[in-house]
Write a protein that holds these residues in place. Sequence first.
Motif, PDB file in Angstrom:
ATOM      1  N   GLN A  52      48.997  11.891  95.417  1.00  0.00           N
ATOM      2  CA  GLN A  52      48.702  12.599  94.176  1.00  0.00           C
ATOM      3  C   GLN A  52      47.234  12.413  93.796  1.00  0.00           C
ATOM      4  N   VAL A  53      46.562  13.532  93.588  1.00  0.00           N
ATOM      5  CA  VAL A  53      45.172  13.535  93.137  1.00  0.00           C
ATOM      6  C   VAL A  53      45.161  13.977  91.684  1.00  0.00           C
ATOM      7  N   ALA A  54      44.606  13.151  90.812  1.00  0.00           N
ATOM      8  CA  ALA A  54      44.528  13.474  89.388  1.00  0.00           C
ATOM      9  C   ALA A  54      43.088  13.810  89.027  1.00  0.00           C
ATOM     10  N   VAL A  55      42.872  15.042  88.574  1.00  0.00           N
ATOM     11  CA  VAL A  55      41.543  15.498  88.159  1.00  0.00           C
ATOM     12  C   VAL A  55      41.526  15.551  86.631  1.00  0.00           C
ATOM     13  N   VAL A  56      40.603  14.835  86.027  1.00  0.00           N
ATOM     14  CA  VAL A  56      40.522  14.763  84.566  1.00  0.00           C
ATOM     15  C   VAL A  56      39.879  16.035  84.011  1.00  0.00           C
ATOM     16  N   LEU A  57      40.447  16.561  82.935  1.00  0.00           N
ATOM     17  CA  LEU A  57      39.870  17.721  82.263  1.00  0.00           C
ATOM     18  C   LEU A  57      39.538  17.390  80.808  1.00  0.00           C
TER      19      LEU A  57
ATOM     20  N   VAL B  82      44.774  16.548  84.616  1.00  0.00           N
ATOM     21  CA  VAL B  82      45.295  15.690  83.563  1.00  0.00           C
ATOM     22  C   VAL B  82      44.323  15.621  82.383  1.00  0.00           C
ATOM     23  N   ALA B  83      44.886  15.566  81.184  1.00  0.00           N
ATOM     24  CA  ALA B  83      44.065  15.525  79.960  1.00  0.00           C
ATOM     25  C   ALA B  83      44.906  14.940  78.826  1.00  0.00           C
ATOM     26  N   HIS B  84      44.335  14.898  77.650  1.00  0.00           N
ATOM     27  CA  HIS B  84      45.080  14.395  76.489  1.00  0.00           C
ATOM     28  C   HIS B  84      46.305  15.251  76.207  1.00  0.00           C
ATOM     29  N   LYS B  85      46.185  16.553  76.490  1.00  0.00           N
ATOM     30  CA  LYS B  85      47.306  17.460  76.235  1.00  0.00           C
ATOM     31  C   LYS B  85      47.366  18.499  77.338  1.00  0.00           C
ATOM     32  N   ILE B  86      48.521  19.098  77.503  1.00  0.00           N
ATOM     33  CA  ILE B  86      48.657  20.202  78.446  1.00  0.00           C
ATOM     34  C   ILE B  86      48.145  21.462  77.759  1.00  0.00           C
TER      35      ILE B  86
ATOM     36  N   THR C  23      49.670  15.307  81.037  1.00  0.00           N
ATOM     37  CA  THR C  23      48.943  14.449  80.107  1.00  0.00           C
ATOM     38  C   THR C  23      48.664  13.106  80.782  1.00  0.00           C
ATOM     39  N   PHE C  24      47.808  12.316  80.144  1.00  0.00           N
ATOM     40  CA  PHE C  24      47.518  10.984  80.677  1.00  0.00           C
ATOM     41  C   PHE C  24      48.780  10.129  80.710  1.00  0.00           C
ATOM     42  N   GLN C  25      49.672  10.346  79.753  1.00  0.00           N
ATOM     43  CA  GLN C  25      50.917   9.587  79.730  1.00  0.00           C
ATOM     44  C   GLN C  25      51.833   9.949  80.897  1.00  0.00           C
ATOM     45  N   ASP C  26      51.697  11.189  81.374  1.00  0.00           N
ATOM     46  CA  ASP C  26      52.540  11.644  82.487  1.00  0.00           C
ATOM     47  C   ASP C  26      52.126  11.020  83.816  1.00  0.00           C
ATOM     48  N   ILE C  27      50.839  10.801  83.980  1.00  0.00           N
ATOM     49  CA  ILE C  27      50.292  10.384  85.272  1.00  0.00           C
ATOM     50  C   ILE C  27      49.877   8.917  85.189  1.00  0.00           C
ATOM     51  N   THR C  28      50.632   8.058  85.834  1.00  0.00           N
ATOM     52  CA  THR C  28      50.384   6.616  85.726  1.00  0.00           C
ATOM     53  C   THR C  28      49.959   5.962  87.036  1.00  0.00           C
TER      54      THR C  28
ATOM     55  N   LEU D 158      33.989  11.505  75.742  1.00  0.00           N
ATOM     56  CA  LEU D 158      34.981  10.590  76.308  1.00  0.00           C
ATOM     57  C   LEU D 158      34.460   9.171  76.452  1.00  0.00           C
ATOM     58  N   LEU D 159      33.160   8.983  76.327  1.00  0.00           N
ATOM     59  CA  LEU D 159      32.570   7.677  76.620  1.00  0.00           C
ATOM     60  C   LEU D 159      33.034   6.587  75.661  1.00  0.00           C
ATOM     61  N   LYS D 160      33.468   6.975  74.465  1.00  0.00           N
ATOM     62  CA  LYS D 160      33.990   6.001  73.506  1.00  0.00           C
ATOM     63  C   LYS D 160      35.470   6.249  73.198  1.00  0.00           C
ATOM     64  N   ASP D 161      36.103   7.042  74.057  1.00  0.00           N
ATOM     65  CA  ASP D 161      37.522   7.358  73.886  1.00  0.00           C
ATOM     66  C   ASP D 161      38.342   6.232  74.519  1.00  0.00           C
ATOM     67  N   GLU D 162      38.808   5.307  73.695  1.00  0.00           N
ATOM     68  CA  GLU D 162      39.485   4.116  74.207  1.00  0.00           C
ATOM     69  C   GLU D 162      40.730   4.462  75.018  1.00  0.00           C
ATOM     70  N   ALA D 163      41.439   5.504  74.615  1.00  0.00           N
ATOM     71  CA  ALA D 163      42.656   5.883  75.349  1.00  0.00           C
ATOM     72  C   ALA D 163      42.323   6.293  76.778  1.00  0.00           C
ATOM     73  N   VAL D 164      41.263   7.074  76.942  1.00  0.00           N
ATOM     74  CA  VAL D 164      40.860   7.514  78.280  1.00  0.00           C
ATOM     75  C   VAL D 164      40.332   6.339  79.095  1.00  0.00           C
ATOM     76  N   LEU D 165      39.499   5.512  78.474  1.00  0.00           N
ATOM     77  CA  LEU D 165      38.928   4.363  79.184  1.00  0.00           C
ATOM     78  C   LEU D 165      40.027   3.407  79.653  1.00  0.00           C
ATOM     79  N   GLU D 166      40.995   3.159  78.802  1.00  0.00           N
ATOM     80  CA  GLU D 166      42.104   2.277  79.184  1.00  0.00           C
ATOM     81  C   GLU D 166      42.942   2.891  80.296  1.00  0.00           C
ATOM     82  N   TRP D 167      43.148   4.214  80.217  1.00  0.00           N
ATOM     83  CA  TRP D 167      43.917   4.890  81.259  1.00  0.00           C
ATOM     84  C   TRP D 167      43.211   4.775  82.617  1.00  0.00           C
ATOM     85  N   ILE D 168      41.884   4.978  82.622  1.00  0.00           N
ATOM     86  CA  ILE D 168      41.127   4.870  83.868  1.00  0.00           C
ATOM     87  C   ILE D 168      41.241   3.461  84.440  1.00  0.00           C
ATOM     88  N   GLU D 169      41.096   2.464  83.593  1.00  0.00           N
ATOM     89  CA  GLU D 169      41.198   1.080  84.055  1.00  0.00           C
ATOM     90  C   GLU D 169      42.579   0.800  84.638  1.00  0.00           C
ATOM     91  N   GLN D 170      43.604   1.322  83.998  1.00  0.00           N
ATOM     92  CA  GLN D 170      44.971   1.072  84.458  1.00  0.00           C
ATOM     93  C   GLN D 170      45.258   1.764  85.789  1.00  0.00           C
TER      94      GLN D 170
END
Length: 220
Positions: free
Chosen positions: A6-11, A38-42, A59-64, A80-92
């Motif tokens: 699975q390849v996840a491309v962020v939008l 993948v993004a915050h919303k579909i 969504t980010f919640q869909d793709i883990t 996105l640089l200060k978007d904690e939800a996105v940053l945490e998702w990338i780290e995870q």
Amino acid sequence: MGRKLQVAVVLFDGVAVLDAIAPYECLQLLPNVEVVFVAHKIGSFKDTFGYLSVNSTHTFQDITHPDILVVPGGLGIKNLLKDEAVLEWIEQVDNNTLYTTAVGSGSLLLAETGLLTGISATTHWSVKEALEKHGVKLSDDRVVQEGKIITAAGPTSAIEMGLKLAALVTSEEFAKSVQLILEYDPQVMYGTGSTTKAGPEVTAKATTLLYANELRASNH
């Protein structure tokens, strides 16, 4: 055939479309790969200039647990640089990816998480100074691999990154076939595809053009 990679491309709004679509065009041709956006919303996300839209599928919640992460660049990356939800998702998700990648200013998002600290990476020439401030060893190469981290410079180098990934997850023979299908056979027209080759005058004009387009996009 086993599970597809699975390849996840962020939008996001303000995405540089070629940054996202070039890897997609390369990888979706492979029999062992599926690409999701993948993004915050579909829904629909506008490109850098606000005229072209691309759609997320999850969504980010869909793709883990994506096998490959692709973070494109674009003017909207700054949101996105200060978007904690996105940053945490990338780290995870990076904990489990085979490859974590970025194109252009998308590398700034990886750098914000600390994934590029102390390693070599590349990005679009217009944000190299910003990337270097994150403790990144700047490279002038169009595609740079450091272990499982792969970064690409500008939009056209995303094609080369896509071909590299195609070879890594299948074989060079598959990648060669993909290159032929895309008819990727660059015939350089002006020789101004890097700041070194373009020189200061063309670089200054390009910088002015970028700034003008950023203003136009912000007013759209």
